[in-house]
Design a protein around this motif. Structure first.
Motif, PDB file in Angstrom:
ATOM      1  N   MET A   1      35.250 -15.148  12.739  1.00  0.00           N
ATOM      2  CA  MET A   1      34.446 -14.012  12.286  1.00  0.00           C
ATOM      3  C   MET A   1      33.076 -14.103  12.943  1.00  0.00           C
ATOM      4  O   MET A   1      32.396 -15.112  12.851  1.00  0.00           O
ATOM      5  N   ALA A   2      32.633 -13.057  13.607  1.00  0.00           N
ATOM      6  CA  ALA A   2      31.344 -13.035  14.305  1.00  0.00           C
ATOM      7  C   ALA A   2      30.214 -12.754  13.326  1.00  0.00           C
ATOM      8  O   ALA A   2      30.386 -11.993  12.368  1.00  0.00           O
ATOM      9  N   PRO A   3      29.066 -13.382  13.535  1.00  0.00           N
ATOM     10  CA  PRO A   3      27.930 -13.092  12.657  1.00  0.00           C
ATOM     11  C   PRO A   3      27.440 -11.660  12.869  1.00  0.00           C
ATOM     12  O   PRO A   3      27.669 -11.057  13.919  1.00  0.00           O
ATOM     13  N   CYS A   4      26.749 -11.158  11.880  1.00  0.00           N
ATOM     14  CA  CYS A   4      26.198  -9.799  11.978  1.00  0.00           C
ATOM     15  C   CYS A   4      25.034  -9.784  12.949  1.00  0.00           C
ATOM     16  O   CYS A   4      24.293 -10.753  13.066  1.00  0.00           O
ATOM     17  N   ASP A   5      24.902  -8.702  13.665  1.00  0.00           N
ATOM     18  CA  ASP A   5      23.766  -8.541  14.566  1.00  0.00           C
ATOM     19  C   ASP A   5      22.532  -8.179  13.747  1.00  0.00           C
ATOM     20  O   ASP A   5      22.593  -7.304  12.882  1.00  0.00           O
ATOM     21  N   PRO A   6      21.405  -8.850  14.032  1.00  0.00           N
ATOM     22  CA  PRO A   6      20.175  -8.453  13.344  1.00  0.00           C
ATOM     23  C   PRO A   6      19.822  -7.027  13.738  1.00  0.00           C
ATOM     24  O   PRO A   6      20.068  -6.613  14.867  1.00  0.00           O
ATOM     25  N   SER A   7      19.256  -6.286  12.816  1.00  0.00           N
ATOM     26  CA  SER A   7      18.883  -4.916  13.119  1.00  0.00           C
ATOM     27  C   SER A   7      17.613  -4.540  12.369  1.00  0.00           C
ATOM     28  O   SER A   7      17.224  -5.208  11.412  1.00  0.00           O
ATOM     29  N   THR A   8      17.000  -3.503  12.815  1.00  0.00           N
ATOM     30  CA  THR A   8      15.819  -2.956  12.157  1.00  0.00           C
ATOM     31  C   THR A   8      16.130  -1.533  11.767  1.00  0.00           C
ATOM     32  O   THR A   8      16.628  -0.753  12.583  1.00  0.00           O
ATOM     33  N   LYS A   9      15.850  -1.195  10.518  1.00  0.00           N
ATOM     34  CA  LYS A   9      16.047   0.182  10.048  1.00  0.00           C
ATOM     35  C   LYS A   9      14.670   0.794   9.859  1.00  0.00           C
ATOM     36  O   LYS A   9      13.829   0.237   9.185  1.00  0.00           O
ATOM     37  N   ARG A  10      14.461   1.927  10.481  1.00  0.00           N
ATOM     38  CA  ARG A  10      13.178   2.620  10.370  1.00  0.00           C
ATOM     39  C   ARG A  10      13.397   3.959   9.687  1.00  0.00           C
ATOM     40  O   ARG A  10      14.389   4.636   9.931  1.00  0.00           O
ATOM     41  N   SER A  11      12.435   4.313   8.844  1.00  0.00           N
ATOM     42  CA  SER A  11      12.487   5.603   8.156  1.00  0.00           C
ATOM     43  C   SER A  11      11.162   6.321   8.375  1.00  0.00           C
ATOM     44  O   SER A  11      10.108   5.695   8.327  1.00  0.00           O
ATOM     45  N   THR A  12      11.225   7.600   8.614  1.00  0.00           N
ATOM     46  CA  THR A  12      10.018   8.404   8.708  1.00  0.00           C
ATOM     47  C   THR A  12       9.854   9.116   7.374  1.00  0.00           C
ATOM     48  O   THR A  12      10.673   9.953   7.000  1.00  0.00           O
ATOM     49  N   CYS A  13       8.822   8.741   6.663  1.00  0.00           N
ATOM     50  CA  CYS A  13       8.605   9.284   5.327  1.00  0.00           C
ATOM     51  C   CYS A  13       7.233   9.947   5.249  1.00  0.00           C
ATOM     52  O   CYS A  13       6.311   9.559   5.965  1.00  0.00           O
ATOM     53  N   ALA A  14       7.115  10.907   4.381  1.00  0.00           N
ATOM     54  CA  ALA A  14       5.821  11.547   4.140  1.00  0.00           C
ATOM     55  C   ALA A  14       4.900  10.542   3.453  1.00  0.00           C
ATOM     56  O   ALA A  14       5.352   9.701   2.662  1.00  0.00           O
ATOM     57  N   ARG A  15       3.597  10.598   3.768  1.00  0.00           N
ATOM     58  CA  ARG A  15       2.634   9.721   3.098  1.00  0.00           C
ATOM     59  C   ARG A  15       2.558  10.121   1.636  1.00  0.00           C
ATOM     60  O   ARG A  15       2.588  11.306   1.303  1.00  0.00           O
ATOM     61  N   ARG A  16       2.452   9.128   0.784  1.00  0.00           N
ATOM     62  CA  ARG A  16       2.370   9.402  -0.648  1.00  0.00           C
ATOM     63  C   ARG A  16       1.023   8.933  -1.167  1.00  0.00           C
ATOM     64  O   ARG A  16       0.582   7.833  -0.869  1.00  0.00           O
ATOM     65  N   HIS A  17       0.387   9.787  -1.908  1.00  0.00           N
ATOM     66  CA  HIS A  17      -0.864   9.462  -2.584  1.00  0.00           C
ATOM     67  C   HIS A  17      -0.660   9.731  -4.055  1.00  0.00           C
ATOM     68  O   HIS A  17       0.119  10.597  -4.440  1.00  0.00           O
ATOM     69  N   ARG A  18      -1.382   9.010  -4.873  1.00  0.00           N
ATOM     70  CA  ARG A  18      -1.300   9.306  -6.298  1.00  0.00           C
ATOM     71  C   ARG A  18      -2.664   9.077  -6.921  1.00  0.00           C
ATOM     72  O   ARG A  18      -3.413   8.195  -6.513  1.00  0.00           O
ATOM     73  N   ALA A  19      -2.958   9.895  -7.881  1.00  0.00           N
ATOM     74  CA  ALA A  19      -4.181   9.744  -8.656  1.00  0.00           C
ATOM     75  C   ALA A  19      -3.764   9.307 -10.052  1.00  0.00           C
ATOM     76  O   ALA A  19      -2.801   9.828 -10.613  1.00  0.00           O
ATOM     77  N   VAL A  20      -4.460   8.338 -10.574  1.00  0.00           N
ATOM     78  CA  VAL A  20      -4.142   7.825 -11.906  1.00  0.00           C
ATOM     79  C   VAL A  20      -5.203   8.349 -12.857  1.00  0.00           C
ATOM     80  O   VAL A  20      -6.394   8.103 -12.661  1.00  0.00           O
ATOM     81  N   LYS A  21      -4.780   9.088 -13.852  1.00  0.00           N
ATOM     82  CA  LYS A  21      -5.705   9.629 -14.847  1.00  0.00           C
ATOM     83  C   LYS A  21      -5.238   9.221 -16.230  1.00  0.00           C
ATOM     84  O   LYS A  21      -4.045   9.038 -16.465  1.00  0.00           O
ATOM     85  N   GLY A  22      -6.174   9.082 -17.144  1.00  0.00           N
ATOM     86  CA  GLY A  22      -5.837   8.761 -18.529  1.00  0.00           C
ATOM     87  C   GLY A  22      -5.446   7.301 -18.730  1.00  0.00           C
ATOM     88  O   GLY A  22      -4.878   6.948 -19.751  1.00  0.00           O
ATOM     89  N   VAL A  23      -5.740   6.451 -17.761  1.00  0.00           N
ATOM     90  CA  VAL A  23      -5.425   5.025 -17.853  1.00  0.00           C
ATOM     91  C   VAL A  23      -6.743   4.272 -17.808  1.00  0.00           C
ATOM     92  O   VAL A  23      -7.657   4.642 -17.083  1.00  0.00           O
ATOM     93  N   ARG A  24      -6.870   3.212 -18.579  1.00  0.00           N
ATOM     94  CA  ARG A  24      -8.104   2.432 -18.594  1.00  0.00           C
ATOM     95  C   ARG A  24      -7.992   1.219 -17.697  1.00  0.00           C
ATOM     96  O   ARG A  24      -6.996   0.508 -17.725  1.00  0.00           O
ATOM     97  N   PHE A  25      -9.034   1.018 -16.897  1.00  0.00           N
ATOM     98  CA  PHE A  25      -9.146  -0.155 -16.045  1.00  0.00           C
ATOM     99  C   PHE A  25     -10.505  -0.782 -16.302  1.00  0.00           C
ATOM    100  O   PHE A  25     -11.514  -0.080 -16.339  1.00  0.00           O
ATOM    101  N   ALA A  26     -10.542  -2.081 -16.491  1.00  0.00           N
ATOM    102  CA  ALA A  26     -11.805  -2.779 -16.732  1.00  0.00           C
ATOM    103  C   ALA A  26     -12.399  -3.241 -15.408  1.00  0.00           C
ATOM    104  O   ALA A  26     -11.700  -3.773 -14.556  1.00  0.00           O
TER     105      ALA A  26
END
Length: 117
Positions: A1-26
């Motif tokens: 049985m031959a070993p698996c070939d290493p590979s790289t998976k790339r995804s093009t995704c939209a940038r995600r931003h989030r604003a956190v409201k109503g949460v307390r941070f000290a």
């Protein structure tokens, strides 16, 4: 049985931003003209693009890495009505084991102080 070939998976995704409201941070004064946040867990993002393994989802990013600059002199000056502090950081985590690679997290924040008259 031959070993698996290493590979790289790339995804093009939209940038995600989030604003956190109503949460307390000290926050606290961490140095002259600098503020930092206490350790706190940020709410997670919904799974989606790119698909993330459990190992990646287990990385806990937080605000504590991002110190912010603030003018203490302006904050104490009663003539200054508002002041905004900002901070940002970038953290890299190298993965080994079932997943290999590097996760880069970027955190930024903005905190506005408004003097009540």
């Amino acid at each position: 049985m031959a070993p698996c070939d290493p590979s790289t998976k790339r995804s093009t995704c939209a940038r995600r931003h989030r604003a956190v409201k109503g949460v307390r941070f000290a926050f606290f004064r961490s140095a002259r003209n600098e503020i930092s946040f206490r350790r706190s867990r940020l709410p997670g993002l919904a799974a989606g693009c790119p698909p993330e393994s459990a190992q990646v989802r287990a990385i806990q990013s937080g605000l504590e890495e991002a110190e912010g600059e603030i003018s203490e002199e302006a904050l104490a000056d009663s003539r200054v009505r508002t002041q905004t502090a900002t901070g940002s950081a970038e953290a890299e985590t190298d993965l080994e084991g079932a997943d290999t690679g590097r996760v880069v997290e970027r955190v930024s924040w903005k905190l506005t102080f408004t003097r009540k008259r």
